[in-house]
Design a protein around this motif. Structure first.
Motif, PDB file in Angstrom:
ATOM      1  N   GLY A 285       0.823  -1.194   0.000  1.00 22.49           N
ATOM      2  CA  GLY A 285       0.000   0.000   0.000  1.00 22.49           C
ATOM      3  C   GLY A 285       0.854   1.239   0.000  1.00 22.49           C
ATOM      4  N   GLY A 286       0.258   2.335   0.410  1.00 20.94           N
ATOM      5  CA  GLY A 286       0.991   3.588   0.439  1.00 20.94           C
ATOM      6  C   GLY A 286       0.057   4.769   0.382  1.00 20.94           C
ATOM      7  N   ARG A 287       0.680   5.913   0.123  1.00 17.69           N
ATOM      8  CA  ARG A 287      -0.070   7.171   0.130  1.00 17.69           C
ATOM      9  C   ARG A 287      -0.449   7.521  -1.303  1.00 17.69           C
ATOM     10  N   TYR A 288      -1.620   8.089  -1.490  1.00 15.91           N
ATOM     11  CA  TYR A 288      -2.066   8.370  -2.871  1.00 15.91           C
ATOM     12  C   TYR A 288      -2.873   9.672  -2.952  1.00 15.91           C
ATOM     13  N   ASP A 289      -2.244  10.761  -2.574  1.00 13.87           N
ATOM     14  CA  ASP A 289      -2.928  12.059  -2.526  1.00 13.87           C
ATOM     15  C   ASP A 289      -3.493  12.505  -3.873  1.00 13.87           C
ATOM     16  N   GLY A 290      -2.854  12.060  -4.982  1.00 15.85           N
ATOM     17  CA  GLY A 290      -3.233  12.576  -6.297  1.00 15.85           C
ATOM     18  C   GLY A 290      -4.373  11.820  -6.962  1.00 15.85           C
ATOM     19  N   LEU A 291      -4.797  10.710  -6.383  1.00 18.81           N
ATOM     20  CA  LEU A 291      -5.804   9.872  -7.052  1.00 18.81           C
ATOM     21  C   LEU A 291      -7.117  10.626  -7.304  1.00 18.81           C
ATOM     22  N   ALA A 292      -7.564  11.383  -6.308  1.00 23.50           N
ATOM     23  CA  ALA A 292      -8.850  12.086  -6.433  1.00 23.50           C
ATOM     24  C   ALA A 292      -8.848  13.025  -7.635  1.00 23.50           C
ATOM     25  N   LYS A 293      -7.700  13.673  -7.850  1.00 27.40           N
ATOM     26  CA  LYS A 293      -7.604  14.614  -8.976  1.00 27.40           C
ATOM     27  C   LYS A 293      -7.788  13.898 -10.309  1.00 27.40           C
ATOM     28  N   GLY A 296     -11.248  13.863 -11.248  1.00 24.83           N
ATOM     29  CA  GLY A 296     -11.929  15.123 -11.480  1.00 24.83           C
ATOM     30  C   GLY A 296     -12.049  16.036 -10.279  1.00 24.83           C
ATOM     31  N   SER A 297     -11.486  15.635  -9.160  1.00 26.54           N
ATOM     32  CA  SER A 297     -11.533  16.503  -7.990  1.00 26.54           C
ATOM     33  C   SER A 297     -10.659  17.737  -8.270  1.00 26.54           C
ATOM     34  N   SER A 298     -11.083  18.907  -7.767  1.00 27.05           N
ATOM     35  CA  SER A 298     -10.339  20.128  -8.103  1.00 27.05           C
ATOM     36  C   SER A 298      -8.997  20.183  -7.381  1.00 27.05           C
ATOM     37  N   SER A 299      -8.864  19.463  -6.284  1.00 30.26           N
ATOM     38  CA  SER A 299      -7.572  19.482  -5.590  1.00 30.26           C
ATOM     39  C   SER A 299      -7.239  18.076  -5.108  1.00 30.26           C
ATOM     40  N   ASP A 300      -5.993  17.935  -4.638  1.00 26.77           N
ATOM     41  CA  ASP A 300      -5.581  16.643  -4.086  1.00 26.77           C
ATOM     42  C   ASP A 300      -6.453  16.300  -2.878  1.00 26.77           C
ATOM     43  N   VAL A 301      -6.650  15.029  -2.666  1.00 24.23           N
ATOM     44  CA  VAL A 301      -7.302  14.570  -1.437  1.00 24.23           C
ATOM     45  C   VAL A 301      -6.299  13.642  -0.744  1.00 24.23           C
ATOM     46  N   PRO A 302      -5.739  14.111   0.361  1.00 22.66           N
ATOM     47  CA  PRO A 302      -4.736  13.274   1.018  1.00 22.66           C
ATOM     48  C   PRO A 302      -5.327  11.929   1.433  1.00 22.66           C
ATOM     49  N   ALA A 303      -4.589  10.859   1.179  1.00 22.64           N
ATOM     50  CA  ALA A 303      -5.118   9.527   1.498  1.00 22.64           C
ATOM     51  C   ALA A 303      -3.994   8.505   1.519  1.00 22.64           C
ATOM     52  N   SER A 304      -4.226   7.422   2.238  1.00 21.08           N
ATOM     53  CA  SER A 304      -3.285   6.300   2.214  1.00 21.08           C
ATOM     54  C   SER A 304      -4.047   5.029   2.574  1.00 21.08           C
TER      55      SER A 304
END
Ligand code: HAM
Length: 429
Positions: A285-293, A296-304
């Motif tokens: 696994g890991g961190r994936y802040d850019g996935l939401a973008k 179509g999300s307007s900004s990164d959504v921090p996530a892991s």
């Protein structure tokens, strides 16, 4: 014999094995909830673009392994989910979860589909349990998902696992590194294998993940991403490691760890098991802040998050004998009737025992007493309750402990009392 077989890469799970699955699932449910994660269930198929955008068009999963189909000639292409993270993020965005609360902690136990070449520990339909922490990806959050995963392994008693971590930095750092890698590999173009040549243009980081022994020497000399990271990225990674050390979670840093999915940034990790063969990754696994973008999300959504392969975990636990206690579990009591005429009386007794919450088994095929005894032993019942003519007359039954061979004569109420005792129940655990 049926003329049909289960499809290649799929398998049936029979009752004895289901017990093992349930044991693992029980630990997952209780630990996930202890860590404040709630269960999510998403559809088995999604629009194909979701995975193309989310996992990355140049990855093996999207390029070769997806089960994709058209529902009808005019419909949009659909794909059986090859992993859960994309679907969970899609669901969170669709429901606008983050407007309701800043952080969402979700977990799942789900079936997935990848058109890989089947081999030990690699199937076309497989299962994962995993967790996604959406809304924050501080080192504390990343360490939390890793800790949950490692605690599941620990609670199950799994030994000999190796946790490896790497940091992939942020998107800008990766771009600079990508240039450096392309510069490094370009002179080797003629000797690169086909897969690496393809990756050189589109996704050179994946060359580092090459399993081809001929490529190892070239790969070993490649620049390290770590040297392209900013101080704050390094600090972020160090803080995750700090938390792991604080918790006594052993790890190794592997600067060449590149995961097979493109959405990762910063910390990425993988756990391998020495009990598995070529397919030794049990989770990752890991961190994936850019996935939401990407969705179509307007900004990164921090996530892991992380996911662990259930089948590989089962293989590991089997090899380590961790199901022995589980396998010896049978019903608590087997009701044995001495003669055929007493069959109905036996059934009534079994009914009363079950009503009293006692796990009871009884023969339904009017077999001989000897056959009933054999069956009680075969299914590893802890007790046998004998029903004979005298018993029916006196209302006193012979209860035999099949573990110690001790036998006592008791009224049915007393039998129920004993079988309900924690000590008797323990025999079943
Ligand atoms: P993954 O590394 O692709 O990550 O898969 C996680 C685990 O699923 C693997 O370590 C392996 O145990 C199991 N697995 C994968 N493919 C197969 C297969 N064909 N047969 C049996 N087991 C398999 C992910 O799927 C990411 N979604 C993990 C994640 C969650 N990252 C962030 N959040």
């Amino acid at each position: 014999m049926s003329q049909y077989q289960a499809v290649k890469g799929t398998r049936d799970i029979f009752p004895e094995e289901v017990t093992r699955w349930k044991h693992i699932e029980g630990v997952v449910h209780s630990l996930a909830s202890m860590f404040g994660f709630s269960e999510i269930r998403t559809p088995v198929f999604e629009y194909t673009e979701l995975f193309q955008r989310g996992i990355g068009a140049t990855t093996d999963i999207v390029g070769k392994e997806m089960f994709t189909f058209l529902p009808d000639p005019t419909g949009r292409s659909l794909t059986l989910r090859p992993e859960m993270t994309a679907g969970v993020m899609r669901a969170a965005l669709q429901k606008n979860l983050l407007s309701m609360a800043p952080v969402h902690k979700l977990y799942y136990i789900s079936e997935l589909f990848r058109k890989e070449r089947p081999q030990a520990g690699r199937q076309r339909q497989f299962s994962q349990f995993g967790a996604e922490l959406i809304g924050v990806s501080t080192p504390a959050a990343v360490a939390e998902v890793i800790t949950l995963m490692m605690q599941v392994f620990e609670s199950l008693g799994v030994r000999g696992l190796k946790l490896r971590l790497n940091t992939l930095g942020g998107s800008e750092e990766r771009l600079r590194y990508r240039d450096a890698l392309q510069g490094y590999f370009a002179p080797f173009h003629a000797v690169l294998d086909e897969a690496s040549k393809e990756r050189l243009e589109k996704n050179p980081l994946r060359i580092l993940d090459s399993k081809n022994p001929d490529m190892q020497e070239i790969v070993a000399g490649a620049p390290r991403l770590y040297d392209y990271l900013t101080a704050s990225s390094v600090e972020d990674f160090e803080k995750v490691l700090f938390y792991l050390r604080e918790r006594g979670i052993g790890y190794e840093i592997d600067h060449r760890l590149v995961r097979g999915l493109d959405y990762y940034c910063n910390t990425a990790f993988e756990v391998t098991s020495s009990e598995l063969g070529a397919q030794d990754a049990i989770g990752g696994g890991g961190r994936y802040d850019g996935l939401a973008k990407e969705f179509g999300s307007s900004s990164d959504v921090p996530a892991s998050g992380f996911a662990v392969g259930m089948e590989r975990l089962l293989i590991t636990m089997e090899k380590q004998g961790l199901f022995a206690a589980l396998d010896s579990r049978g019903p608590l009591v087997y009701v044995i009737v001495q003669t055929l005429e007493l069959g109905d009386h036996g059934l009534q007794i079994a009914y009363r025992l079950r009503k009293a919450g006692i796990k009871t088994e009884i023969d339904l095929a009017a077999r001989s007493m000897k056959a009933q005894m054999r069956e009680a032993n075969r299914i590893r019942a802890s007790y046998a309750l004998f029903i004979g003519a005298t018993e029916v007359e006196t209302g006193l039954y012979a209860l035999k402990n099949l573990v110690t061979s001790e036998q006592t004569t008791l009224s049915l109420d007393a039998v129920i009392e004993i079988l309900r005792e924690p000590a008797a129940k323990e025999l079943m655990q």
